[in-house]
Design an enzyme around this catalytic site. Structure first.
Site, PDB file in Angstrom:
ATOM      1  N   GLY A 189       0.830  -1.204   0.000  1.00 12.20           N
ATOM      2  CA  GLY A 189       0.000   0.000   0.000  1.00 12.20           C
ATOM      3  C   GLY A 189       0.858   1.245   0.000  1.00 12.20           C
ATOM      4  O   GLY A 189       2.026   1.220  -0.387  1.00 12.20           O
ATOM      5  N   SER A 190       0.278   2.324   0.499  1.00 14.80           N
ATOM      6  CA  SER A 190       0.948   3.625   0.412  1.00 14.80           C
ATOM      7  C   SER A 190       1.980   3.785   1.530  1.00 14.80           C
ATOM      8  O   SER A 190       1.850   3.192   2.603  1.00 14.80           O
ATOM      9  CB  SER A 190      -0.108   4.726   0.524  1.00 14.80           C
ATOM     10  OG  SER A 190      -0.835   4.553   1.712  1.00 14.80           O
ATOM     11  N   PRO A 191       2.996   4.625   1.294  1.00 16.67           N
ATOM     12  CA  PRO A 191       3.995   4.863   2.343  1.00 16.67           C
ATOM     13  C   PRO A 191       3.379   5.433   3.633  1.00 16.67           C
ATOM     14  O   PRO A 191       3.820   5.091   4.731  1.00 16.67           O
ATOM     15  CB  PRO A 191       4.958   5.872   1.702  1.00 16.67           C
ATOM     16  CG  PRO A 191       4.809   5.650   0.226  1.00 16.67           C
ATOM     17  CD  PRO A 191       3.379   5.252   0.013  1.00 16.67           C
ATOM     18  N   GLY A 194       1.873   2.655   5.379  1.00 17.25           N
ATOM     19  CA  GLY A 194       3.013   1.792   5.733  1.00 17.25           C
ATOM     20  C   GLY A 194       3.605   2.164   7.095  1.00 17.25           C
ATOM     21  O   GLY A 194       3.983   1.296   7.881  1.00 17.25           O
ATOM     22  N   GLU A 211       5.560  -3.351   1.067  1.00 17.05           N
ATOM     23  CA  GLU A 211       5.661  -3.086  -0.375  1.00 17.05           C
ATOM     24  C   GLU A 211       4.929  -1.776  -0.601  1.00 17.05           C
ATOM     25  O   GLU A 211       3.694  -1.741  -0.613  1.00 17.05           O
ATOM     26  CB  GLU A 211       5.001  -4.228  -1.173  1.00 17.05           C
ATOM     27  CG  GLU A 211       5.649  -5.592  -1.003  1.00 17.05           C
ATOM     28  CD  GLU A 211       6.975  -5.713  -1.763  1.00 17.05           C
ATOM     29  OE1 GLU A 211       7.249  -4.881  -2.639  1.00 17.05           O
ATOM     30  OE2 GLU A 211       7.735  -6.643  -1.449  1.00 17.05           O
ATOM     31  N   CYS A 245       1.959   0.764  -9.043  1.00 19.55           N
ATOM     32  CA  CYS A 245       2.974   1.268  -8.101  1.00 19.55           C
ATOM     33  C   CYS A 245       4.298   1.583  -8.778  1.00 19.55           C
ATOM     34  O   CYS A 245       5.003   2.488  -8.360  1.00 19.55           O
ATOM     35  CB  CYS A 245       3.190   0.266  -6.967  1.00 19.55           C
ATOM     36  SG  CYS A 245       3.682  -1.353  -7.567  1.00 19.55           S
TER      37      CYS A 245
HETATM   38  P1  NAD Z   1      -3.531   2.106   1.147  1.00 19.11           P
HETATM   39  O1  NAD Z   1      -2.244   2.248   1.862  1.00 19.11           O
HETATM   40  O2  NAD Z   1      -4.534   3.200   1.279  1.00 19.11           O
HETATM   41  O3  NAD Z   1      -4.291   0.745   1.543  1.00 19.11           O
HETATM   42  C1  NAD Z   1      -3.694  -0.521   1.533  1.00 19.11           C
HETATM   43  C2  NAD Z   1      -4.375  -1.440   2.541  1.00 19.11           C
HETATM   44  O4  NAD Z   1      -4.241  -0.869   3.839  1.00 19.11           O
HETATM   45  C3  NAD Z   1      -5.861  -1.652   2.327  1.00 19.11           C
HETATM   46  O5  NAD Z   1      -6.183  -3.019   2.601  1.00 19.11           O
HETATM   47  C4  NAD Z   1      -6.514  -0.752   3.356  1.00 19.11           C
HETATM   48  O6  NAD Z   1      -7.771  -1.237   3.821  1.00 19.11           O
HETATM   49  C5  NAD Z   1      -5.507  -0.797   4.487  1.00 19.11           C
HETATM   50  N1  NAD Z   1      -5.552   0.443   5.298  1.00 19.11           N
HETATM   51  C6  NAD Z   1      -5.931   1.674   4.916  1.00 19.11           C
HETATM   52  N2  NAD Z   1      -5.833   2.535   5.943  1.00 19.11           N
HETATM   53  C7  NAD Z   1      -5.376   1.838   6.993  1.00 19.11           C
HETATM   54  C8  NAD Z   1      -5.078   2.152   8.352  1.00 19.11           C
HETATM   55  N3  NAD Z   1      -5.223   3.413   8.812  1.00 19.11           N
HETATM   56  N4  NAD Z   1      -4.634   1.189   9.152  1.00 19.11           N
HETATM   57  C9  NAD Z   1      -4.470  -0.062   8.682  1.00 19.11           C
HETATM   58  N5  NAD Z   1      -4.740  -0.437   7.421  1.00 19.11           N
HETATM   59  C10 NAD Z   1      -5.191   0.493   6.583  1.00 19.11           C
HETATM   60  O7  NAD Z   1      -3.121   1.912  -0.396  1.00 19.11           O
HETATM   61  P2  NAD Z   1      -4.048   1.871  -1.670  1.00 19.11           P
HETATM   62  O8  NAD Z   1      -4.641   3.236  -1.892  1.00 19.11           O
HETATM   63  O9  NAD Z   1      -4.973   0.710  -1.592  1.00 19.11           O
HETATM   64  O10 NAD Z   1      -2.960   1.565  -2.819  1.00 19.11           O
HETATM   65  C11 NAD Z   1      -2.201   2.559  -3.436  1.00 19.11           C
HETATM   66  C12 NAD Z   1      -0.802   2.658  -2.855  1.00 19.11           C
HETATM   67  O11 NAD Z   1      -0.203   1.373  -2.791  1.00 19.11           O
HETATM   68  C13 NAD Z   1       0.135   3.496  -3.732  1.00 19.11           C
HETATM   69  O12 NAD Z   1       0.975   4.270  -2.919  1.00 19.11           O
HETATM   70  C14 NAD Z   1       0.948   2.438  -4.480  1.00 19.11           C
HETATM   71  O13 NAD Z   1       2.195   2.893  -4.946  1.00 19.11           O
HETATM   72  C15 NAD Z   1       1.076   1.388  -3.429  1.00 19.11           C
HETATM   73  N6  NAD Z   1       1.317   0.082  -4.040  1.00 19.11           N
HETATM   74  C16 NAD Z   1       2.519  -0.536  -3.861  1.00 19.11           C
HETATM   75  C17 NAD Z   1       2.777  -1.750  -4.484  1.00 19.11           C
HETATM   76  C18 NAD Z   1       4.080  -2.467  -4.329  1.00 19.11           C
HETATM   77  O14 NAD Z   1       4.132  -3.647  -4.694  1.00 19.11           O
HETATM   78  N7  NAD Z   1       5.134  -1.863  -3.814  1.00 19.11           N
HETATM   79  C19 NAD Z   1       1.790  -2.336  -5.277  1.00 19.11           C
HETATM   80  C20 NAD Z   1       0.587  -1.673  -5.432  1.00 19.11           C
HETATM   81  C21 NAD Z   1       0.346  -0.484  -4.798  1.00 19.11           C
END
Ligand code: NAD
Length: 465
Positions: A189-191, A194, A211, A245
């Site tokens: 997910g997002s930094p 993260g 990731e 990503c």
């Molecule tokens: P996100 O970080 O918003 O969400 C990812 C997951 O985290 C989801 O399951 C969500 O329900 C959960 N989540 C959201 N808020 C949370 C919180 N406060 N506490 C705990 N869990 C929480 O990311 P997104 O919008 O779904 O995806 C986009 C981001 O992911 C972009 O920054 C993209 O670059 C990154 N990404 C990285 C990779 C990689 O392999 N490195 C792949 C795809 C996407």
């Protein structure tokens, strides 16, 4: 809900004691069963990806579904070798002993996945966890609900709940799960989220793979054919409407090449994504996930004025769920387009006079997930890879570094930690344990106290250290 989550977790902890003893044959049988379910559900998976992101079936096949078939086959082929003992040389202090390493499962694992490749980014860590012998709780993103439902069905049909389970919910459920003492967490997910995950993992000192995302730059050199570069970048940027990503996030190129690049990019975009000479075809071009992200992209463009940048080219679209492919030239770095991860089909270009200007821009930003270089000049390529850190490098193409399971996929610092795919995925769910078996004859007793009259043996040891 709270009681149910705790109950599933507790049952998985019990089951994990059995899972850690599973043989290579048993784990391969589970992977085969998973592939069989996926093949059976293939049409439903494509439909879910169509409904969530309007992905074309062929695009979904290559970037999500077939990708997972090949990851499963790769794991089946190599699992025996991965699980085998790795013999290591002895040291002077355990000269006659046997030394080896062997992977053991980390234990009950939590996988949190995003919405942009909702199938692939859930299944890839999941199959690695199964290969490694871990029990898993998967929570897919709430923003791709159709794929989340299919994932739940697939898992329900393939695994008992105390081994692998899929729970549907939003960040509240994620927070509840993060309070449990998982042995291992795999987050994509997002930094910014993260950081929340890393903090939560510290409560229980859980193993952690992150990731994450960020801004992946593209450097284009005059030695590389512009038409070829434009075509590859247009594909890598516009597939999944830029919601990738490792999508090329911004371009750094010699100023004088910009007009020719823009013309070639427009042609490539029309050839790949238009239905006629006029408009992008909604059947070929994915939609933006939701209104919030559509607004975010509009605001990024709205941030432009004559002081910081201008739109050089924009595609036509008719439907309200898409965002047009947009090329922007930035005159300076005072724009959100160069600060924030774009995660959409907007591609800013910064022109430079000297390569050092470009390298400074990359070096002053968080380390990217991917670094793309288009050049036929070896020295140019080396000077960039030596100057700039990144999760991965891809030279003269985009995205394809992710498609080889022999390569690790992961970021560094802000773009992530740890890696996945193939052996690296197996490793993310395994602990590499050092093992030593002493021989009947041990020389170690020679160094036990008392130490008087031991100078000669210590000097002897020192000469080997
Ligand atoms: P996100 O970080 O918003 O969400 C990812 C997951 O985290 C989801 O399951 C969500 O329900 C959960 N989540 C959201 N808020 C949370 C919180 N406060 N506490 C705990 N869990 C929480 O990311 P997104 O919008 O779904 O995806 C986009 C981001 O992911 C972009 O920054 C993209 O670059 C990154 N990404 C990285 C990779 C990689 O392999 N490195 C792949 C795809 C996407």
């Amino acid at each position: 809900m709270e009681i149910r989550v705790q109950e599933i977790f507790d049952r998985q902890v019990v089951q994990q004691h059995l899972l850690r003893k599973t043989t290579v044959e048993e784990r391969i049988a589970k992977l085969k069963k998973l592939k069989k379910t996926l093949l059976h559900m293939e049409k439903a998976i494509f439909l879910a990806l169509q409904l969530d992101l309007r992905k074309h079936e062929k695009e979904a096949a290559i970037t999500e579904v077939y990708f997972i078939y090949s990851e499963i086959d790769f794991a089946i082929k190599h699992l025996r070798k991965w699980m085998d003992k790795q013999h290591k040389s002895a040291s002077i202090t355990n000269l006659l002993a046997k030394n080896w390493t062997q992977f053991e499962p980390k234990g009950v694992s939590l996988i949190l996945s995003p919405w942009n490749y909702p199938f692939q980014l859930s299944m890839s860590p999941l199959l690695s966890a199964v290969a490694a012998g871990c029990a898993v709780v998967l929570k897919p993103s709430e923003f791709s609900p159709h794929t989340a439902e299919i994932l739940k069905d697939i898992i329900h049909q393939t695994f008992p709940e105390n081994e692998v389970t899929c729970l549907l919910g939003d960040k509240e459920l994620a927070t509840e799960l993060l309070n449990l003492p998982f042995a291992n967490i795999f987050f994509t997910g997002s930094p910014s989220i993260g950081k929340i995950i890393m903090k939560a993992a510290s409560q229980h000192l859980s193993g952690l793979t992150l990731e994450l995302g960020g801004k992946s730059p593209v450097l284009i050199d005059k030695t590389y054919p512009l038409k070829e570069a434009a075509q590859k970048i247009a594909w890598g940027k516009l597939i999944n409407a830029g919601q990738t990503c490792i999508a090329p996030d911004y371009i750094l190129m010699p100023k004088e090449l910009i007009p020719a690049f823009v013309a070639e990019f427009a042609i490539a975009c029309q050839e790949m994504f238009y239905n006629d000479a006029q408009n992008m075809d909604p059947n070929k071009y994915a939609k933006i996930i939701n209104l919030k992200h559509l607004k975010r992209l509009k605001d990024l463009i709205g941030d432009l004025d004559e002081s910081n940048g201008t739109i050089l080219w924009q595609s036509n679209i008719e439907d309200k769920e898409s965002f047009p492919a947009t090329l922007v030239q930035l005159f300076n770095l005072n724009s959100r387009l160069i600060e924030e991860e774009i995660f959409g089909p907007i591609l800013p270009i910064v022109g430079f006079e000297t390569l050092n200007e470009a390298l400074n821009i990359i070096q002053n930003k968080p380390k990217p997930l991917a670094l793309y270089i288009f050049s036929n000049n070896k020295q140019y390529i080396t000077s960039i890879t030596q100057a700039c850190s990144s999760g991965s490098v891809c030279i003269n193409d985009v995205l394809l570094q992710v498609s080889n399971p022999n390569l690790p996929f992961g970021g560094i610092n802000t773009s992530g930690m740890g890696s996945c795919h193939g052996f690296y995925g197996f490793k993310a769910f395994s602990h590499e344990r050092a093992m030593m078996k002493q021989s009947k004859w041990s020389i170690t007793k020679l160094i036990y106290p008392p130490y008087h009259n031991k100078d000669r043996i210590f000097n002897f040891l020192k000469s080997f250290m």
